[in-house]
Structures are given as C-alpha cells and as structure tokens.
Enzyme design. Structure first.
Site, mmCIF file in Angstrom:
data_model
loop_
_atom_site.group_PDB
_atom_site.id
_atom_site.type_symbol
_atom_site.label_atom_id
_atom_site.label_comp_id
_atom_site.label_asym_id
_atom_site.label_seq_id
_atom_site.Cartn_x
_atom_site.Cartn_y
_atom_site.Cartn_z
ATOM 1 C CB CYS A 188 -0.893 -0.024 1.132
ATOM 2 S SG CYS A 188 -2.512 1.144 1.030
ATOM 3 C CG HIS A 232 -3.997 -3.495 2.454
ATOM 4 N ND1 HIS A 232 -3.141 -2.970 3.307
ATOM 5 C CD2 HIS A 232 -4.488 -2.268 2.078
ATOM 6 C CE1 HIS A 232 -3.129 -1.758 3.533
ATOM 7 N NE2 HIS A 232 -3.997 -1.343 2.586
ATOM 8 C CD GLU A 242 -2.235 -6.400 4.790
ATOM 9 O OE1 GLU A 242 -2.578 -5.246 5.253
ATOM 10 O OE2 GLU A 242 -1.627 -6.742 3.854
#
Length: 214
Positions: A83, A192, A194
């Site tokens: 990001c 992202h 994750e």
C-alpha cells in the site's frame, strides 16, 4: 528458520500483516522492528504503510530506515512493499500538496479525484474494496495465483501504469494503474495481501519462499 522483518514506523496495520505471515510461515520468526538495529540479521523485509504520505515519509526517515532499506536493496534481500509502503518508494506524490518520496522508482503518485471516467464523471475516492489484478509479467510472487484474481484495496492515490516499465500487475479503476510493481529484489503492491483472502495469502507464501530474483 528465517527472520522476516516488518518495519514499524507508526504507519501501518502491522499486526494483521504479522498475523498473516505467521500463518503462511509458522516456522519462521516475524519481527516488528522500530529501529534498524532490530532488523539486523533479517532474511527478508516488509515495508507496510497506511495513512498520509508526508507522515509516512517522515516516519520512515526519522528512525534511520532509509539507509537500512538501501542496504537491503543492494544486498539482494527480498523486499515487499504494501500500500503506502509501495507509494513511498516512488519519486513524488501529489498528496499533501506534493511530497518528495524515496525515489527508488522514478514514477509519480497521482490522485484519483482529478481523473475522469469515460462517461465524464469524476472517479470516487477512495478506491476501496475488491478489484481484479491482471498480471503483466511472469514473476515468482504470482505463482499459483490466476491473473484477474481479486485483491483488496483502500487508497486515494495511485501509480500510473502507462509508460511504467516496473508494472507487475495492473488494475482498472476508470484509469489503468499499477497494482503491483517490481524491480530486481523489490516487489510492491498497492493492494493489501494480508486482507485479500486466499490470493493474498498465496502471495505472502510466495514472498516467504522467494529468493529475490525473477
């Protein structure tokens, strides 16, 4: 056992990144480093980032992470930006009235709100939610991930894809932007991983096993 270092400069959702890494690499050590000294002995490095670019750049410079990052680049250590951790590697951002970034890549960071759809409407900001990432090159971090897979985004600023020879993945949000870039031992994503379910976890798993070359 590898030492995976996540740089903590006060501008990232670090615990979700660390938790995801621990799931894909349960036998490795995941360290949140607030100083360069805590990153000593790292086998791979992650540069996260959430928030305003000026605060991110200042927060990154203050603890001495710029020399550390440069050393890791020169050594060939695998590096993953996430990001705003990708955006700070660019040359300059339009955010906060214009901010010089780290200049590792020569591309600019632009604001979605000044761009228009084909129908003439302004793009909504932030670009938030799931969108497709189309792979532009064959890269080890794309292993077992289909081109066009959906990843999770939250951002108002972007790196243009046009004329950008570092693009590894591209996404359409009224304009084509670089959703992933790479050069040598650096791979960075605007999305992202994750927060991106199976595709994101696979990318992190691929990073943990990556040797830093294409």
């Amino acid at each position: 056992m590898q030492k995976i270092v996540v740089l903590d400069y006060g501008m990232g959702n670090l615990h979700s990144v660390a938790s995801a890494l621990q799931k894909v690499a349960p036998g490795d050590q995941v360290v949140l480093a607030t100083t360069p000294e805590q990153a000593e002995g790292a086998d791979r490095l992650i540069v996260p980032g959430v928030g305003a670019i000026r605060d991110c750049v200042e927060g990154f410079i203050r603890p001495g992470f710029v020399p550390l990052l440069n050393q890791c680049i020169e050594s060939g250590m695998p590096i993953l930006g996430i990001c705003v951790g990708m955006q700070i590697m660019m040359a300059r951002s339009e955010e906060n009235g214009g901010v010089d970034c780290l200049g590792i890549f020569p591309q600019p960071v632009k604001f979605f709100g000044t761009d228009l759809h084909e129908n003439g409407e302004r793009l909504k900001v932030p670009h938030m939610g799931w969108n497709r990432v189309y792979q532009k090159i064959d890269h080890p971090l794309w292993r077992d991930i289909e081109s066009g897979s959906r990843f999770y985004f939250v951002h108002s600023y972007y790196v243009p894809a046009e004329g950008n020879d570092a693009v590894a993945g591209e996404t359409d949000y009224g304009v084509q932007f670089a959703s992933a870039i790479t050069r040598d031992n650096i791979f960075a994503t605007q999305f992202h991983p994750e927060k991106s379910a199976d595709a994101g976890m696979q990318l992190l798993k691929n990073f943990v096993g990556w040797n830093g070359s294409n």
